[in-house]
Enzyme design. Structure first.
Site, mmCIF file in Angstrom:
data_model
loop_
_atom_site.group_PDB
_atom_site.id
_atom_site.type_symbol
_atom_site.label_atom_id
_atom_site.label_comp_id
_atom_site.label_asym_id
_atom_site.label_seq_id
_atom_site.Cartn_x
_atom_site.Cartn_y
_atom_site.Cartn_z
ATOM 1 N N ALA A 222 0.860 -1.194 0.000
ATOM 2 C CA ALA A 222 0.000 0.000 0.000
ATOM 3 C C ALA A 222 0.883 1.225 0.000
ATOM 4 O O ALA A 222 2.074 1.139 0.278
ATOM 5 C CB ALA A 222 -0.904 0.008 1.234
ATOM 6 N N ASP A 229 7.762 10.950 8.000
ATOM 7 C CA ASP A 229 7.748 12.001 9.028
ATOM 8 C C ASP A 229 7.649 11.378 10.414
ATOM 9 O O ASP A 229 8.304 11.823 11.367
ATOM 10 C CB ASP A 229 6.557 12.938 8.790
ATOM 11 C CG ASP A 229 6.583 13.549 7.399
ATOM 12 O OD1 ASP A 229 5.504 13.784 6.825
ATOM 13 O OD2 ASP A 229 7.701 13.781 6.873
#
Lengths: 309, 306
Positions: A222, A229
């Site tokens: 996916a 981050d």
């Protein structure tokens, strides 16, 4: 724990990228997070639509001035990620340099976001700014293989190459380098991706020693946005607690990623969604995973089979 | 729990006001928080200096448009606080109305920030917007005494006055009103301040009933910023869990405030040193350190049902 982070990243109204991805987990772990939002967008740019406003380098400077005028520009960490503007990035460097003068122990954690899988997704003129100005003042960097190659001008085909590239990156500045993902073949097969880390420490006798780690991460089918981050933020947190133990810091960081991604996948599959599933990291529910991550020897991390535009 | 809040408030780089004050506690409690930052300032305006940028009403619209175009403009709650600009506030009202059309069950928690202790600290032309447009679409309102008086045009000198003012506010819109602080005399003495709450509910037989409560809170000798924002956010959270029990919701909310404030003042005094008054920087709420109290507040105040 009294530890203050200055995080300069994007803000999205909805979802978890940039400061939205980094702040909550760091706060849950007890860090004070001062956040400068480099942009404010409705959502990340992987959706069909996005709208919002960007902060200019001047506006960034104005915000920093406010902090400085109040004499509260004292930070233990600076954290930066995805940036598209060279003058903004140069202003960040100026700020980091000044903050380091105010606190020589400051640690600058830098995700040198340039691109992935052989192509850049930021303007090309950011490359020299990262290479010549940013990386020299960074203490911890988290490039992927492509970014590490770009920054050093060296290709990585083998683990030996990767180690040499990380050594070159050390010479450029940072004592801690984590190549967050690579195309190197995993010993566990092609459902795994290889990450590598390298940490240079000064021994009491003045010599340098380097600890290197290798991690095999299960691939997930996916596209995730915001995981890089979250990774950089959690690496900040766990190297804070394990400053001389890259192995443990990485294990904890990758474990957090695994749990968050796993929960995100289960949640996304539970919804009736068709076509492109753009999953945003569900940072909120896995709060307990962030605080006390269970150690795994394998971790779930992103490996997009094909990136969307 | 799958509960999404749209919070439209200030952002400060450093410290805890507006969205910085509201977001972390709500996320700790498991709420999904979408946040629109109405301003980005270096810090709140109680410091010697502050610098930053404000969001215009148009820019607010643009952000909302982005959410809408992706068809993710579905919220369970909207939360707003300190706003200085009338067109910005009017745009907020438009957005709330549209969101309510999409989700008629949406609850709008509104802190009608205008002033305190008899004087306004926002432009005067904000008052008619709150009074004539905002309060009408609000479901939960958290005015202080001064703001409640401004909105209703009635003075509060006794508890009876306060109850009448809260009834007037019910008639204007919100089924829940909390007077977060008043000058009313506490039976416990001058070191306590009185807060009142009123919740109008519809019985199964169609008649309305009103639960009113009173709380006494110990005063603290310091100026805190961001506590009102924390209050409104926590009232949102605890009324979500206790939608028909104003007493329980308020006890938890006020208890959270108590723990955060106590931790903050202890830290601030320590940082300032003996005999010195802490600075605004030192008085920033100890939000991150209060995570456990936010999640599992020990109840330290009893709300009396009137």
């Amino acid at each position: 724990m009294e530890c203050r982070v200055l995080s300069i990243q994007s803000h999205v109204v909805r979802g978890y990228v940039g400061n939205k991805s980094a702040s909550f987990p760091l706060q849950v772990l007890g860090f004070e997070v001062d956040s400068i939002n480099s942009v404010q967008f409705s959502n990340h740019t992987g959706y069909s639509h996005w709208k919002g406003q960007v902060l200019t380098a001047d506006e960034l400077h104005v915000l920093y001035e406010g902090i400085k005028l109040n004499n509260v520009h004292h930070y233990d960490y600076v954290l930066t990620g995805y940036t598209r503007d060279t003058s903004f990035l140069e202003m960040v460097v100026d700020i980091v340099q000044e903050l380091k003068r105010a606190n020589p122990n400051l640690v600058y954690v830098c995700d040198p976001v340039l691109g992935d899988h052989g192509s850049m997704y930021v303007p090309e003129n950011l490359h020299p700014v990262y290479k010549n100005k940013v990386v020299p003042v960074a203490d911890i960097i988290t490039p992927n293989q492509f970014e590490a190659e770009l920054l050093t001008g060296k290709n990585i085909s083998t683990e030996k190459d990767a180690v040499e590239v990380m050594d070159l990156l050390h010479k450029m500045g940072p004592d801690t380098v984590v190549i967050t993902s690579s195309d190197l073949p995993s010993r566990l097969g092609d459902r795994f991706l290889v990450s590598l880390g390298s940490q240079r420490t000064l021994m009491p006798d003045g010599t340098k020693s380097t600890q290197r780690v290798r991690m095999e991460i299960p691939k997930v089918d996916a596209v995730f946005v915001g995981t890089g981050d979250l990774f950089a933020a959690m690496l900040l947190a766990w190297t804070h607690h394990y400053p001389n133990d890259l192995k443990t810091a990485c294990e904890k960081t990758f474990s957090v990623m695994h749990h968050v991604i796993k929960r995100t996948i289960s949640y996304a599959h539970g919804k009736t969604k068709l076509s492109i599933i753009l999953l945003t990291v569900r940072s909120v529910s896995p709060k307990h995973d962030v605080s006390t991550p269970m150690l795994h020897s394998r971790y779930g991390v992103l490996c997009p089979p094909n990136t969307t535009s | 729990m799958e509960c999404r809040v749209l919070s439209v408030q200030s952002h400060v780089v450093r410290g805890y006001v507006g969205n910085k004050s509201a977001t972390f506690p709500l996320q700790v409690l498991g709420f999904e928080v979408d946040s629109i930052n109405s301003v980005q300032f270096s810090n709140h305006t109680g410091y010697a200096h502050w610098k930053g940028q404000v969001l215009t009403a148009d820019e607010l619209n643009v952000l909302y448009e982005g959410i809408k175009l992706n068809n993710v403009n579905h919220y369970d709650y909207v939360l707003t606080g300190y706003t200085r600009d009338t067109s910005f506030l009017e745009t907020v009202v438009d957005i709330v109305q549209e969101l309510k059309r999409l989700n008629p069950k949406l609850v709008y928690v509104c802190d009608p920030v205008m002033g305190d202790q008899g004087s306004m600290y926002v432009p005067e032309n904000i008052l008619p917007v709150y009074r004539d447009k905002v309060v009408a679409v609000a479901d939960i309102l958290t005015p202080n005494q001064f703001e409640a008086e401004l909105l209703t045009g009635r003075k509060i000198s006794t508890e009876k006055d306060a109850l009448e003012v809260m009834d007037l506010l019910h008639q204007m819109g919100p089924d829940m009103v909390v007077l977060t602080s008043t000058d009313l005399i506490s039976p416990h003495g001058g070191q306590f301040l009185v807060a009142l709450g009123s919740q109008k509910m519809v019985r199964p037989d169609g008649t309305t009933s009103t639960q009113t409560i009173r709380m006494e809170m110990p005063k603290v000798d310091a100026v805190f910023v961001g506590t009102g924002d924390l209050f409104a956010a926590m009232l949102l959270a605890w009324t979500h869990h206790h939608p028909k029990d104003l007493k329980a919701a308020c006890e938890k909310t006020v208890s959270v405030l108590h723990h955060v404030i106590k931790r903050t003042i202890t830290y601030a005094n320590k940082m300032a040193g003996p005999g010195k008054r802490p600075s605004p920087a030192q008085l920033e709420l100890r939000m991150v350190q209060s995570k456990k109290d936010i999640e599992y507040p020990a109840i330290v105040v009893e709300a009396i049902v009137l």
